[in-house]
Scaffold this active site. Structure first.
Site, short mmCIF file in Angstrom:
data_model
loop_
_atom_site.label_atom_id
_atom_site.label_comp_id
_atom_site.label_asym_id
_atom_site.label_seq_id
_atom_site.Cartn_x
_atom_site.Cartn_y
_atom_site.Cartn_z
N ARG A 276 8.00 -69.34 -37.17
CA ARG A 276 9.01 -68.41 -36.71
C ARG A 276 10.07 -68.38 -37.79
O ARG A 276 10.40 -69.39 -38.39
CB ARG A 276 9.61 -69.07 -35.46
CG ARG A 276 10.36 -68.21 -34.52
CD ARG A 276 10.73 -69.06 -33.29
NE ARG A 276 11.55 -70.21 -33.66
CZ ARG A 276 12.86 -70.19 -33.77
NH1 ARG A 276 13.52 -69.09 -33.54
NH2 ARG A 276 13.52 -71.28 -34.11
N ARG B 103 8.86 -86.04 -47.53
CA ARG B 103 9.84 -85.53 -48.47
C ARG B 103 11.07 -86.40 -48.33
O ARG B 103 11.41 -86.87 -47.24
CB ARG B 103 10.22 -84.07 -48.15
CG ARG B 103 9.15 -83.08 -48.45
CD ARG B 103 8.79 -82.94 -49.90
NE ARG B 103 9.86 -82.33 -50.70
CZ ARG B 103 9.84 -82.30 -52.03
NH1 ARG B 103 8.84 -82.86 -52.71
NH2 ARG B 103 10.81 -81.72 -52.69
N ARG C 66 21.78 -77.92 -50.99
CA ARG C 66 22.99 -77.55 -50.26
C ARG C 66 24.16 -78.45 -50.65
O ARG C 66 23.95 -79.53 -51.23
CB ARG C 66 22.81 -77.56 -48.75
CG ARG C 66 21.77 -78.50 -48.21
CD ARG C 66 21.57 -78.27 -46.73
NE ARG C 66 20.96 -79.45 -46.12
CZ ARG C 66 20.86 -79.66 -44.83
NH1 ARG C 66 21.33 -78.78 -43.98
NH2 ARG C 66 20.30 -80.75 -44.37
N GLU D 27 23.10 -82.17 -51.95
CA GLU D 27 21.84 -82.71 -51.43
C GLU D 27 20.69 -82.25 -52.31
O GLU D 27 20.56 -81.06 -52.58
CB GLU D 27 21.65 -82.20 -50.00
CG GLU D 27 20.35 -82.67 -49.36
CD GLU D 27 20.21 -82.17 -47.92
OE1 GLU D 27 21.17 -82.25 -47.14
OE2 GLU D 27 19.10 -81.69 -47.61
N TYR E 73 9.18 -84.40 -37.16
CA TYR E 73 10.61 -84.10 -37.20
C TYR E 73 11.11 -83.94 -35.76
O TYR E 73 10.58 -83.14 -35.00
CB TYR E 73 10.92 -82.81 -37.99
CG TYR E 73 12.41 -82.56 -37.94
CD1 TYR E 73 13.26 -83.20 -38.83
CD2 TYR E 73 12.97 -81.77 -36.94
CE1 TYR E 73 14.64 -83.04 -38.74
CE2 TYR E 73 14.35 -81.62 -36.84
CZ TYR E 73 15.17 -82.25 -37.74
OH TYR E 73 16.53 -82.12 -37.63
N ASP F 174 14.82 -83.44 -33.56
CA ASP F 174 16.26 -83.40 -33.49
C ASP F 174 16.72 -84.61 -32.67
O ASP F 174 15.92 -85.22 -31.95
CB ASP F 174 16.73 -82.09 -32.85
CG ASP F 174 16.84 -80.96 -33.87
OD1 ASP F 174 17.19 -81.26 -35.03
OD2 ASP F 174 16.57 -79.80 -33.51
C1 LIG Z 1 18.70 -84.62 -43.44
C2 LIG Z 1 18.54 -84.64 -41.96
C3 LIG Z 1 19.45 -83.92 -41.19
C4 LIG Z 1 19.32 -83.91 -39.80
N1 LIG Z 1 20.21 -83.18 -39.07
C5 LIG Z 1 20.09 -83.15 -37.73
C6 LIG Z 1 20.97 -82.34 -36.96
O1 LIG Z 1 21.85 -81.65 -37.47
N2 LIG Z 1 20.81 -82.36 -35.60
C7 LIG Z 1 19.85 -83.11 -34.98
O2 LIG Z 1 19.76 -83.08 -33.74
N3 LIG Z 1 19.01 -83.89 -35.70
C8 LIG Z 1 19.10 -83.93 -37.05
N4 LIG Z 1 18.24 -84.72 -37.79
C9 LIG Z 1 17.25 -85.54 -37.09
C10 LIG Z 1 17.78 -86.97 -36.73
O3 LIG Z 1 18.14 -87.63 -37.92
C11 LIG Z 1 16.68 -87.73 -35.99
O4 LIG Z 1 16.41 -87.09 -34.76
C12 LIG Z 1 17.01 -89.20 -35.65
O5 LIG Z 1 17.54 -89.88 -36.73
C13 LIG Z 1 15.75 -89.90 -35.22
O6 LIG Z 1 16.06 -91.21 -34.80
P1 LIG Z 1 14.96 -92.36 -34.92
O7 LIG Z 1 15.47 -93.53 -34.15
O8 LIG Z 1 13.63 -91.83 -34.57
O9 LIG Z 1 14.86 -92.68 -36.50
P2 LIG Z 1 15.88 -93.29 -37.53
O10 LIG Z 1 17.24 -92.75 -37.29
O11 LIG Z 1 15.29 -93.11 -38.86
O12 LIG Z 1 15.89 -94.85 -37.19
C14 LIG Z 1 14.82 -95.70 -37.53
C15 LIG Z 1 15.40 -97.06 -37.89
O13 LIG Z 1 14.34 -98.01 -38.04
C16 LIG Z 1 14.69 -98.89 -39.09
N5 LIG Z 1 13.47 -99.54 -39.58
C17 LIG Z 1 12.40 -98.93 -40.14
N6 LIG Z 1 11.47 -99.87 -40.47
C18 LIG Z 1 11.97 -101.08 -40.10
C19 LIG Z 1 11.50 -102.41 -40.19
N7 LIG Z 1 10.30 -102.70 -40.74
N8 LIG Z 1 12.26 -103.42 -39.71
C20 LIG Z 1 13.48 -103.16 -39.16
N9 LIG Z 1 13.99 -101.90 -39.06
C21 LIG Z 1 13.25 -100.87 -39.52
C22 LIG Z 1 15.33 -97.96 -40.11
O14 LIG Z 1 16.12 -98.70 -41.04
C23 LIG Z 1 16.16 -97.05 -39.22
O15 LIG Z 1 17.46 -97.56 -39.03
C24 LIG Z 1 18.30 -84.68 -39.18
C25 LIG Z 1 17.39 -85.39 -39.96
C26 LIG Z 1 17.49 -85.34 -41.34
C27 LIG Z 1 16.46 -86.06 -42.15
#
Ligand SMILES: Cc1cc2nc3c(=O)[nH]c(=O)nc-3n(C[C@H](O)[C@H](O)[C@H](O)COP(=O)(O)OP(=O)(O)OC[C@H]3O[C@@H](n4cnc5c(N)ncnc54)[C@H](O)[C@@H]3O)c2cc1C
Length: 378
Positions: free
Chosen positions: A178, A256, A287, A310, A357, A359
């Site tokens: 989309r 990436r 950006r 970035e 991915y 949010d």
């Molecule tokens: C550039 C970017 C911009 C974004 N902007 C938005 C936005 O505007 N709005 C939105 O809603 N979402 C956004 N997101 C998405 C958002 O970042 C994610 O939804 C969120 O971070 C996911 O959380 P998570 O817990 O799955 O992963 P993460 O936040 O990555 O947490 C995983 C954690 O596990 C830890 N870990 C990994 N392996 C190990 C290990 N072996 N031992 C101990 N710890 C470990 C890592 O260090 C990390 O702290 C964006 C993402 C990116 C990449």
């Protein structure tokens, strides 16, 4: 520190891990060991005051909270208040600024026209027709078949090439389900009813999520180096990279990655908005973030501002940002998923665990669902 006594171990303190830890501690009343390899909690949502300017910023890229999920909105509001920020994205092309996603203002300004909303589809259809693409076979052709060649080449081609590190004609058409496109002047980036930036930043949310004395947070602790110290029958919630969990036995999943370059400028306002895209491939960054605009309610210094460029580049599970996807990665992912399903007491999720991915609101929703499964087994 005795790790052996913990029945629940959560690996990773991003939203997925932190929400599950909070639920286990506060609803099940059970102690939780939280292992985090970084020096801070919050995963990629971590936010901090910039040392020189005092401007609060998101260390891993600008994060805007937005959702239409009532359950997630009610849950997150127990841990923060949001400001009234509404996200808008602008893009610079040939030194001129346009609104994104493409809307009537973008079209009229780009073609130097004054089309009315009801005239837009006929105009775009004629542009698409000129391109002669009827059955698009790749990303480039698909995009052209949606907006025509001129808009594609200005706003999509260079940005996509920088983001994915290859010519868009090499990318699959399926990557582009989309193309957000508006025939009016609506410049809101998100349609969700609830959006904003946490007033005290994201890190304050994580401090609250993990505040229970039942949650033991161990920073700078990699799961793989302490795994042998955990109880054999511990329930493990793993939110790290999936391929690493199985020692890359079925191959590496491709990611990436991003890098950021901070600069303090001696002006109050550098670009007038929180995120400015740069569409041309000849400009190496994708950006520029200017985080002061995320908090219009804060009284920041008037003589300087923080900007963050970035850059996008190839990566792996050591520095993962966006899953590359595609057939090859899907096949690898499937094999790891089979491995996970064969393991009792192991729950894998989040953006790294699911290689998807998400949010933030989707991450929280998925964490709440996974917690329900954990509760059923308790
Ligand atoms: C550039 C970017 C911009 C974004 N902007 C938005 C936005 O505007 N709005 C939105 O809603 N979402 C956004 N997101 C998405 C958002 O970042 C994610 O939804 C969120 O971070 C996911 O959380 P998570 O817990 O799955 O992963 P993460 O936040 O990555 O947490 C995983 C954690 O596990 C830890 N870990 C990994 N392996 C190990 C290990 N072996 N031992 C101990 N710890 C470990 C890592 O260090 C990390 O702290 C964006 C993402 C990116 C990449």
């Amino acid at each position: 520190m005795s790790f052996e006594r913990y029945k629940y171990v959560v690996v990773g303190s991003g939203f997925f891990g932190a929400v599950i830890a909070e639920r286990i501690a506060s609803e099940l009343g059970e102690p939780v060991l939280m292992l985090e390899k970084r020096e801070h909690t919050g995963g990629n949502c971590h936010s901090v005051d910039h040392a020189e300017t005092g401007i609060h910023y998101h260390r891993y890229g600008t994060h805007i909270f937005h959702t239409h999920n009532q359950e997630v909105w009610d849950y997150i509001n127990k841990f923060t208040e949001f400001n009234g920020y509404h996200h808008q994205v602008l893009t610079t092309y040939q030194n001129k600024v346009y609104q994104m996603p493409i809307n009537l203002e973008t079209i009229n300004s780009f073609y130097n026209l004054n089309l009315k909303p009801f005239e837009v589809s006929t105009f775009i259809e004629a542009e698409v027709h000129k391109s002669g693409i009827n059955s698009p076979g790749n990303f480039e052709e698909k995009a052209i078949s949606m907006v025509g060649r001129a808009l594609y080449e200005a706003f999509i081609k260079g940005y996509t090439a920088k983001q994915w590190g290859c010519d868009p004609s090499q990318l699959p058409a399926t990557l582009l389900q989309r193309l957000p496109f508006r025939t009016n002047y609506d410049e809101n980036y998100f349609f969700d009813p609830w959006q904003g930036i946490p007033r005290q930043g994201y890190s304050a949310i994580f401090d609250k999520l993990l505040a229970s004395p039942k949650i033991q947070v161990e920073l700078n602790t990699d799961f793989f180096s302490v795994k042998h110290k955990l109880a054999q029958d511990a329930c493990i919630v793993y939110t790290g990279p999936l391929d690493k969990l199985f020692d890359y036995s079925h191959g590496q999943l491709e990611w990436r990655s991003l890098s950021f370059e901070e600069e303090v400028m001696g002006v109050q306002d550098f670009q007038g908005t929180s995120v400015m895209n740069y569409a041309e491939e000849s400009i190496p960054y994708t950006r520029i973030h200017e985080p002061r605009h995320l908090h219009p309610e804060k009284d920041y210094a008037k003589d300087q501002t923080l900007t963050i460029k970035e850059y996008s580049h190839s990566g792996n599970s050591e520095d993962p940002y966006y899953p590359v996807g595609g057939k090859k990665n899907k096949a690898i992912l499937k094999k790891y998923k089979v491995e996970v399903s064969g393991q009792e007491n192991l729950f894998v999720g989040g953006r790294l665990g699911d290689y998807k991915y998400y949010d933030m609101d989707q991450t929280i929703a998925a964490a709440l669902r996974t917690y329900e499964q954990i509760r059923e087994l308790a």
